[in-house]
Design an enzyme around this catalytic site. Structure first.
Site, PDB file in Angstrom:
ATOM      1  N   GLU A   1     -12.473  -2.270   3.031  1.00  0.00           N
ATOM      2  CA  GLU A   1     -13.274  -2.105   4.302  1.00  0.00           C
ATOM      3  C   GLU A   1     -14.174  -0.989   3.887  1.00  0.00           C
ATOM      4  O   GLU A   1     -14.255   0.000   4.776  1.00  0.00           O
ATOM      5  CB  GLU A   1     -11.964  -1.675   5.186  1.00  0.00           C
ATOM      6  CG  GLU A   1     -11.090  -2.636   5.459  1.00  0.00           C
ATOM      7  CD  GLU A   1     -10.102  -2.385   6.763  1.00  0.00           C
ATOM      8  OE1 GLU A   1      -9.904  -1.335   7.339  1.00  0.00           O
ATOM      9  OE2 GLU A   1      -9.209  -3.597   7.019  1.00  0.00           O
TER      10      GLU A   1
ATOM     11  N   TYR B   1      -6.444  -9.010  11.744  1.00  0.00           N
ATOM     12  CA  TYR B   1      -5.159  -8.717  12.208  1.00  0.00           C
ATOM     13  C   TYR B   1      -4.810  -9.296  13.651  1.00  0.00           C
ATOM     14  O   TYR B   1      -5.882  -9.344  14.583  1.00  0.00           O
ATOM     15  CB  TYR B   1      -4.866  -7.017  12.242  1.00  0.00           C
ATOM     16  CG  TYR B   1      -4.690  -6.594  10.937  1.00  0.00           C
ATOM     17  CD1 TYR B   1      -3.330  -6.622  10.421  1.00  0.00           C
ATOM     18  CD2 TYR B   1      -5.702  -5.887  10.160  1.00  0.00           C
ATOM     19  CE1 TYR B   1      -3.162  -5.978   9.187  1.00  0.00           C
ATOM     20  CE2 TYR B   1      -5.567  -5.462   8.918  1.00  0.00           C
ATOM     21  CZ  TYR B   1      -4.183  -5.271   8.509  1.00  0.00           C
ATOM     22  OH  TYR B   1      -4.055  -4.824   7.037  1.00  0.00           O
TER      23      TYR B   1
ATOM     24  N   GLU C   1       0.761  -1.108   0.230  1.00  0.00           N
ATOM     25  CA  GLU C   1      -0.039  -0.046   0.091  1.00  0.00           C
ATOM     26  C   GLU C   1       0.791   1.220   0.066  1.00  0.00           C
ATOM     27  O   GLU C   1       2.014   1.204   0.482  1.00  0.00           O
ATOM     28  CB  GLU C   1      -0.887  -0.041   1.264  1.00  0.00           C
ATOM     29  CG  GLU C   1      -1.881   1.345   1.380  1.00  0.00           C
ATOM     30  CD  GLU C   1      -2.881   0.993   2.499  1.00  0.00           C
ATOM     31  OE1 GLU C   1      -2.586   0.360   3.368  1.00  0.00           O
ATOM     32  OE2 GLU C   1      -3.709   1.947   2.583  1.00  0.00           O
TER      33      GLU C   1
ATOM     34  N   GLU D   1      -6.062  -9.199   3.915  1.00  0.00           N
ATOM     35  CA  GLU D   1      -4.936  -8.478   4.712  1.00  0.00           C
ATOM     36  C   GLU D   1      -5.037  -9.225   5.988  1.00  0.00           C
ATOM     37  O   GLU D   1      -6.007  -9.470   6.844  1.00  0.00           O
ATOM     38  CB  GLU D   1      -5.716  -6.991   5.131  1.00  0.00           C
ATOM     39  CG  GLU D   1      -5.545  -6.003   4.005  1.00  0.00           C
ATOM     40  CD  GLU D   1      -6.093  -4.657   4.384  1.00  0.00           C
ATOM     41  OE1 GLU D   1      -5.717  -4.241   5.604  1.00  0.00           O
ATOM     42  OE2 GLU D   1      -6.407  -3.845   3.376  1.00  0.00           O
TER      43      GLU D   1
HETATM   44  O1  AHR Z   1      -2.930  -2.553   6.414  1.00  0.00           O
HETATM   45  C1  AHR Z   1      -3.109  -0.999   6.905  1.00  0.00           C
HETATM   46  C2  AHR Z   1      -4.559  -0.996   6.818  1.00  0.00           C
HETATM   47  O2  AHR Z   1      -5.371  -1.723   7.877  1.00  0.00           O
HETATM   48  C3  AHR Z   1      -5.138  -0.852   5.643  1.00  0.00           C
HETATM   49  O3  AHR Z   1      -5.167   0.298   4.870  1.00  0.00           O
HETATM   50  C4  AHR Z   1      -6.628  -1.118   5.740  1.00  0.00           C
HETATM   51  O4  AHR Z   1      -7.440  -1.756   4.808  1.00  0.00           O
HETATM   52  C5  AHR Z   1      -6.730  -1.741   7.274  1.00  0.00           C
HETATM   53  O5  AHR Z   1      -7.371  -1.159   8.053  1.00  0.00           O
END
Ligand code: AHR
Length: 516
Positions: free
Chosen positions: A194, A264, A46, A321
């Site tokens: 998202e 995450y 990104e 992600e």
């Molecule tokens: O990976 C960092 C950020 O995490 C991304 O831009 C977003 O999609 C997510 O919240």
């Protein structure tokens, strides 16, 4: 009294030592399962912090050795990793990205503000042409994420035409004028990111309408049809998957080939205080694994929703992600998401690979966040210097699993690794028959201080194993620019006996071996 209780606790200790036989592992290599898609080992890059600028792209006039602006050291390391797919330009950034800002002579490109990541000025020197040059150098598939939040279906259509048309149209000719004669191959096209948050704060109902509108206008030549990816939910949510599978019905104008979920790993489980990348206590070593393993439940529940409506498994469930996310350390900020990467991250990555393999039929792409200098990165750079992280080494060790046939790995008598009242299995295993026909085994010992003996058997007789082991002297063992080889895999050779193999798995380790 004291003597009696001492006797009882010694007896309990003796009993528990006696009670733990070796862990047993049976590989069903005579009944290989689905193929593990190579893109399960995908990456995400990104416009965030030094992910692109300084990480991959330094520009042609840089003193850092480069080829047409791309860092030679980073590109070489990524080639060795056999990166199968790269997602770009975001993330949150995708929903502010206007592709026309990033084409044409670099000196004339518009300067914009990256409002998602620190309001830094973006000079757009890395745009569509640079992205495709990168993926072509790597031999990777291109995953382009479309701007839904601040873009329009018309802007998307024009970008698609610019990228894929071989015609004599004005946009195809503009691409030629900008230096690219042949259309590029767009393998994946993401419709927003998202959309429940930075991509537009939409409800699942609203986004599914928006998805239908955008996806209807994905028009490409027949031989360059991308896999169209809807933006899904995160963590334990299934409502996005449910809504999308219910409301997007395939027709001659509309397709949905995948839904992209995000998860995450935050060691503490709290965004307010996530925990640090280095110098963490054992409780956060454990809880990083505990939290990351929750992904199995999230995949199970989403796949169940899809199975009910799409039994032929046409729609993929992607995790575009994933990875660890720590509190910013000194020198890092919430705007650049730079974090160090330790042995713990390598184990997190490998645990996720094992789970993804178990869902091979549905989970056909994942993209770790992110490739260079951001979150759980493969590579860190500092000016001219570069280092390979423990996560890089884990991806490298698991390369034979790209495109392998999944083999069921049945574990028995695995002890728990407990901290407080929570527990995870001490050992995790995965197996596959690689494209070279060899049987590969991946093993992880999550315990910080105890080795584990694993007795491995398979339908075939096992005479020997060779591969690599990754471990380290500390829970947060890591590489630095001054000492870039503190942690790296070491070669392993094992000999079988009676058709079986005995593996002594050191504490805090990942092992990948080919079995013969
Ligand atoms: O990976 C960092 C950020 O995490 C991304 O831009 C977003 O999609 C997510 O919240």
């Amino acid at each position: 009294m004291i003597a009696r209780s001492l006797f009882l606790s010694l007896a309990a200790l003796f009993f528990s030592v006696q009670a733990h036989a070796d862990t047993r592992l049976r590989l069903q290599d005579d009944q290989p399962g689905p193929t593990i898609h190579k893109n399960v080992y995908g990456q995400f890059a990104e416009h965030l912090g030094r992910g692109i600028y300084g990480g991959v792209w330094v520009g042609e006039s840089s003193r850092i050795p480069n080829t047409r602006g791309f860092r030679n050291d980073v590109v070489q390391a990524l080639k060795e990793l056999q990166v199968p797919v790269v997602r770009w330009p975001g993330g949150c950034y995708a929903d502010q990205y206007h592709w026309r800002d990033g084409i044409g002579p670099r000196s004339e490109r518009k300067k914009t503000i990256n409002v998602n990541w620190g309001d830094v000025v973006e000079d757009n020197s890395f745009g569509t042409h640079e992205f495709f040059e990168l993926v072509e150098m790597l031999g990777a598939d291109a995953y382009v994420n479309i701007n839904v939040g601040t873009g329009t279906p018309g802007e998307m259509m024009e970008w698609i035409e610019y990228m894929t048309s071989a015609s004599d149209s004005t946009l195809a000719n503009l691409r030629r004028k900008n230096g690219r004669a042949k259309p590029w191959r767009v393998h994946y096209l993401g419709i927003g990111n998202e959309t429940w948050g930075c991509g537009g704060s939409m409800s699942p109902q609203h986004y599914s309408d928006v998805y239908r509108q955008f996806a209807t206008f994905v028009k490409t030549p027949a031989d360059n049809r991308p896999i169209i990816v809807a933006s899904g939910g995160n963590n334990e949510e299934t409502v996005w998957t449910q809504q999308l599978i219910d409301s997007v019905k395939e027709s001659w104008t509309l397709r949905m080939d995948g839904i992209a979920h995000h998860y995450y790993t935050i060691p503490t489980g709290s965004w307010e205080r996530k925990g640090f990348a280095l110098g963490f206590p054992e409780s956060e070593w454990f809880s990083a694994f505990f939290q990351t393993l929750r992904i199995r439940g999230f995949l199970e529940s989403n796949v169940r929703v899809l199975d009910a409506k799409d039994p032929k498994k046409k729609v993929g469930f992607f995790v575009d992600e994933w990875g660890t996310w720590y509190d910013s350390a000194e020198g890092a900020s919430q705007a650049n998401l730079y974090q160090q990467n330790s042995l713990r991250d390598a184990l997190v990555a490998a645990l996720n690979f094992h789970v993804f393999h178990d869902f091979a039929e549905r989970v056909r792409m994942t993209n770790i966040a992110q490739m260079v200098n951001v979150l759980q990165a493969m590579i860190l750079t500092d000016g001219q210097s570069m280092l390979l992280t423990p996560t890089y080494h884990a991806f490298h060790m698991y390369r034979p699993f790209q495109g392998a046939r999944h083999v069921r790995a049945q574990l028995r008598d695995v002890p728990d690794y407990r901290v407080g009242n929570r527990r995870i299995p001490k050992v995790s295993a995965t197996a596959g028959i690689g494209k070279d026909g060899k049987l590969y085994l991946g093993l992880i010992n999550t315990h910080p201080s105890q080795a584990e003996r694993v007795q491995v058997s398979a339908a075939r007789s096992l005479a020997k194993a060779s591969g690599r082991l990754l471990s380290g002297s500390a829970l947060d063992a890591h590489n630095t620019f001054a000492a870039p080889n503190q942690i790296r895999p070491t070669p392993v050779e094992l000999t079988g006996s009676g058709g079986q193999l005995q593996v002594e798995l050191p504490p805090r380790s990942v092992l990948v071996v080919a079995l013969e």
